[in-house]
Design an enzyme around this catalytic site. Structure first.
Site, mmCIF file in Angstrom:
data_model
loop_
_atom_site.group_PDB
_atom_site.id
_atom_site.type_symbol
_atom_site.label_atom_id
_atom_site.label_comp_id
_atom_site.label_asym_id
_atom_site.label_seq_id
_atom_site.Cartn_x
_atom_site.Cartn_y
_atom_site.Cartn_z
ATOM 1 N N TYR A 1 -17.204 5.668 8.136
ATOM 2 C CA TYR A 1 -15.764 5.954 8.157
ATOM 3 C C TYR A 1 -15.434 7.140 9.061
ATOM 4 O O TYR A 1 -15.160 6.987 10.242
ATOM 5 C CB TYR A 1 -15.175 6.129 6.735
ATOM 6 N N PHE B 1 4.914 -6.518 8.991
ATOM 7 C CA PHE B 1 4.495 -7.763 9.656
ATOM 8 C C PHE B 1 3.936 -8.692 8.594
ATOM 9 O O PHE B 1 2.768 -8.577 8.228
ATOM 10 C CB PHE B 1 3.432 -7.437 10.703
ATOM 11 N N ASP C 1 6.148 -7.307 14.970
ATOM 12 C CA ASP C 1 5.097 -6.424 15.457
ATOM 13 C C ASP C 1 5.648 -5.038 15.825
ATOM 14 O O ASP C 1 6.301 -4.882 16.864
ATOM 15 C CB ASP C 1 4.432 -7.076 16.680
ATOM 16 N N ALA C 2 5.340 -4.065 14.975
ATOM 17 C CA ALA C 2 5.846 -2.699 15.168
ATOM 18 C C ALA C 2 5.334 -2.065 16.461
ATOM 19 O O ALA C 2 5.909 -1.093 16.944
ATOM 20 C CB ALA C 2 5.453 -1.825 13.976
ATOM 21 N N GLY D 1 0.785 -1.236 0.000
ATOM 22 C CA GLY D 1 0.000 0.000 0.000
ATOM 23 C C GLY D 1 0.816 1.285 0.000
ATOM 24 O O GLY D 1 1.837 1.398 -0.696
HETATM 25 P P1 NAD Z 1 -1.899 -1.895 3.883
HETATM 26 O O1 NAD Z 1 -2.712 -2.970 4.481
HETATM 27 O O2 NAD Z 1 -1.562 -1.987 2.426
HETATM 28 O O3 NAD Z 1 -0.497 -1.733 4.652
HETATM 29 C C1 NAD Z 1 -0.362 -1.950 6.021
HETATM 30 C C2 NAD Z 1 1.101 -2.102 6.396
HETATM 31 O O4 NAD Z 1 1.185 -2.236 7.829
HETATM 32 C C3 NAD Z 1 1.777 -3.362 5.829
HETATM 33 O O5 NAD Z 1 3.117 -3.042 5.506
HETATM 34 C C4 NAD Z 1 1.755 -4.334 7.001
HETATM 35 O O6 NAD Z 1 2.775 -5.331 6.985
HETATM 36 C C5 NAD Z 1 1.967 -3.362 8.140
HETATM 37 N N1 NAD Z 1 1.532 -3.859 9.452
HETATM 38 C C6 NAD Z 1 0.279 -4.177 9.863
HETATM 39 N N2 NAD Z 1 0.300 -4.537 11.168
HETATM 40 C C7 NAD Z 1 1.589 -4.441 11.585
HETATM 41 C C8 NAD Z 1 2.258 -4.658 12.816
HETATM 42 N N3 NAD Z 1 1.618 -5.036 13.918
HETATM 43 N N4 NAD Z 1 3.598 -4.468 12.855
HETATM 44 C C9 NAD Z 1 4.303 -4.093 11.752
HETATM 45 N N5 NAD Z 1 3.707 -3.840 10.571
HETATM 46 C C10 NAD Z 1 2.377 -4.018 10.490
HETATM 47 O O7 NAD Z 1 -2.659 -0.549 4.204
HETATM 48 P P2 NAD Z 1 -2.723 0.896 3.531
HETATM 49 O O8 NAD Z 1 -4.069 1.038 2.896
HETATM 50 O O9 NAD Z 1 -1.498 1.234 2.778
HETATM 51 O O10 NAD Z 1 -2.807 1.774 4.864
HETATM 52 C C11 NAD Z 1 -1.719 2.506 5.387
HETATM 53 C C12 NAD Z 1 -2.255 3.774 6.006
HETATM 54 O O11 NAD Z 1 -2.860 4.571 4.986
HETATM 55 C C13 NAD Z 1 -3.344 3.536 7.078
HETATM 56 O O12 NAD Z 1 -3.180 4.456 8.119
HETATM 57 C C14 NAD Z 1 -4.621 3.836 6.300
HETATM 58 O O13 NAD Z 1 -5.684 4.237 7.139
HETATM 59 C C15 NAD Z 1 -4.151 4.973 5.429
HETATM 60 N N6 NAD Z 1 -5.020 5.269 4.260
HETATM 61 C C16 NAD Z 1 -5.480 4.273 3.456
HETATM 62 C C17 NAD Z 1 -6.339 4.597 2.413
HETATM 63 C C18 NAD Z 1 -6.887 3.550 1.494
HETATM 64 O O14 NAD Z 1 -7.881 3.823 0.798
HETATM 65 N N7 NAD Z 1 -6.300 2.394 1.424
HETATM 66 C C19 NAD Z 1 -6.680 5.943 2.165
HETATM 67 C C20 NAD Z 1 -6.157 6.930 2.981
HETATM 68 C C21 NAD Z 1 -5.318 6.582 4.043
HETATM 69 NA NA NA Z 2 1.231 0.758 3.988
#
Ligand code: NAD
Ligand code: NA
Length: 395
Positions: free
Chosen positions: A234, A73, A110-111, A51
């Protein structure tokens, strides 16, 4: 082995190494094609494997030649069983970074825990000295609190009253009505504990205490707002309370960073198909309509285009424009009046029958499978592939 997609509900149980590799290469090519960004040099990305976090790591490395440490993770592969996609993404990101002569190391765990923070701080100390950008991009349904050991679970619920609206099952294309019951008990506090700003602050405090932050460093966490359509579930729901907390935390981190002339930001990003967003009810229907409208207008972006623009036009430009609440807005195109008016109109018309024409269900599905390395152009899925891929710089 030959790897095919196997889905269950909102998740895909398998992932394809070659598809993940191709996704990495495509994102790197995009960043290179946009030219050099006068950006960060030593970067920590927390949530670096998929992401927005992965896009941030790629943009730092290939836009600004930065050294990167990625924390994530993910599940490694075992014989006959593919890893989670973030594992392969990280392996191939490192492969390409190392080929380009860039420092790249990774920490899988786990971060939220003290142990992973300790390991990361030690690695920064040993290899990089100080860092100048920290991206906080975790999306997790659970968090074990490092001090108390309490395990919090986040929920996606409205607050106050139940929410009734339409949603789509993007695998079958069926549009149906759903009703989501409002938060009860500790739902709001639990969601804030997982997705709010406490852990971001803990990371920044730990880095600052050990003098690992370079003068003028920046830190950014990602947030979402979205339209009034999705507000009850949301932004005005449990997850929205956590985002309010995250956004407020940017100010307390910003105050603490003044002694190193640092800055803390929240960037509000566009709605995109990721593993995190596909689990949120109603959002997939919104995204499929949004994609249609934004693609027709020629203003659609994915994670990599979003983050390239964040770095180039916001974080590392002459000034960093923010809204009246101090937030960086790269959801500006999504939130444009003409875009939102068209989405709202289509929303009224969306049924199982109309959606294939008025929405971009195909684009949604393609993006979903792409997350797992499937349906990626240029990949031969008939070819035997080795699932046992190593991450070379894994600590
Ligand atoms: P994603 O699921 O693609 O990425 C999540 C990341 O967090 C991964 O790298 C995963 O390995 C890591 N992770 C999860 N739990 C963990 C832990 N305990 N320890 C270490 N690493 C851990 O998600 P994303 O959509 O890229 O979301 C990232 C941020 O962007 C979030 O805050 C989300 O709310 C925000 N966001 C997402 C969107 C959307 O539409 N997807 C829009 C705006 C903002
Ligand atoms: Na991410």
């Amino acid at each position: 082995m030959i790897i095919e997609p196997r889905t269950r509900g909102f998740i895909c149980l398998t992932s394809h190494p070659s598809g993940c590799e191709q996704n990495i290469i495509d994102q790197i090519e995009y960043i290179k094609s946009e030219g050099t960004i006068n950006g960060p040099k030593k970067v920590l990305v927390i949530g670096a494997s998929t992401g927005f976090g992965l896009a941030s790591r790629i943009t730092s490395a290939f836009g600004s030649q930065a050294a990167t440490i990625g924390v994530f993770f993910e599940k490694p592969p075992s014989e006959g069983r593919p890893a989670t996609p973030g594992w392969y993404n990280s392996a191939y990101f490192e492969q390409e970074a190392h080929k380009a002569g860039l420092y790249a190391k990774s920490i899988n765990g786990d971060a939220f825990s003290k142990e992973i923070k300790r390991q990361t701080l030690d690695l920064i100390k040993a290899d990089l000295g100080q860092i100048d950008l920290i991206i906080y991009s975790l999306a997790s349904p659970v968090r074990t609190h490092p001090e108390t050991g309490v395990r919090y679970k986040s929920v996606l619920k409205p607050i106050g009253s139940s929410f009734k609206n339409k949603t789509v099952d993007f695998h079958s294309g069926v549009v149906s009505d759903i009703s989501i019951e409002p938060a009860v008990g500790d739902d709001v506090d639990n969601t804030i504990a997982v997705m709010g700003g406490e852990d971001w602050k803990m990371w920044m405090d730990a880095l600052q205490e050990e003098e690992l932050l370079a003068n003028g460093c920046k830190t950014v966490a990602y947030s979402y707002i979205g339209p009034s359509l999705t507000e009850p579930v949301y932004r005005k729901g449990t997850i929205g309370k956590a985002k309010d907390h995250l956004e407020a935390t940017a100010f307390s981190i910003g105050d603490a960073l003044k002694s190193v002339n640092g800055e803390a930001y929240v960037s509000v990003n566009k709605a995109l198909v990721t593993q995190a967003s596909s689990a949120i009810p109603v959002i997939p229907l919104y995204i499929s309509l949004l994609y249609k409208v934004m693609k027709e207008k020629g203003i659609h972006e994915g994670c990599i285009e979003q983050i390239q623009r964040l770095f180039q036009d916001r974080l590392y430009s002459a000034s960093t424009p923010t809204d009246d609440q101090g937030r960086i807005r790269i959801d500006d195109l999504e939130m444009r009046d003409d875009v939102q008016a068209e989405v709202a109109e289509l929303w009224e018309k969306a049924t199982t029958e109309t959606l294939p024409n008025i929405g971009d269900l195909k684009g949604y599905e393609k993006d979903f499978f792409n997350l797992f390395g499937f349906l990626v152009p240029g990949v031969d899925y008939e070819k035997d592939v080795n699932e046992m891929v190593e991450i070379k710089g894994l600590q």
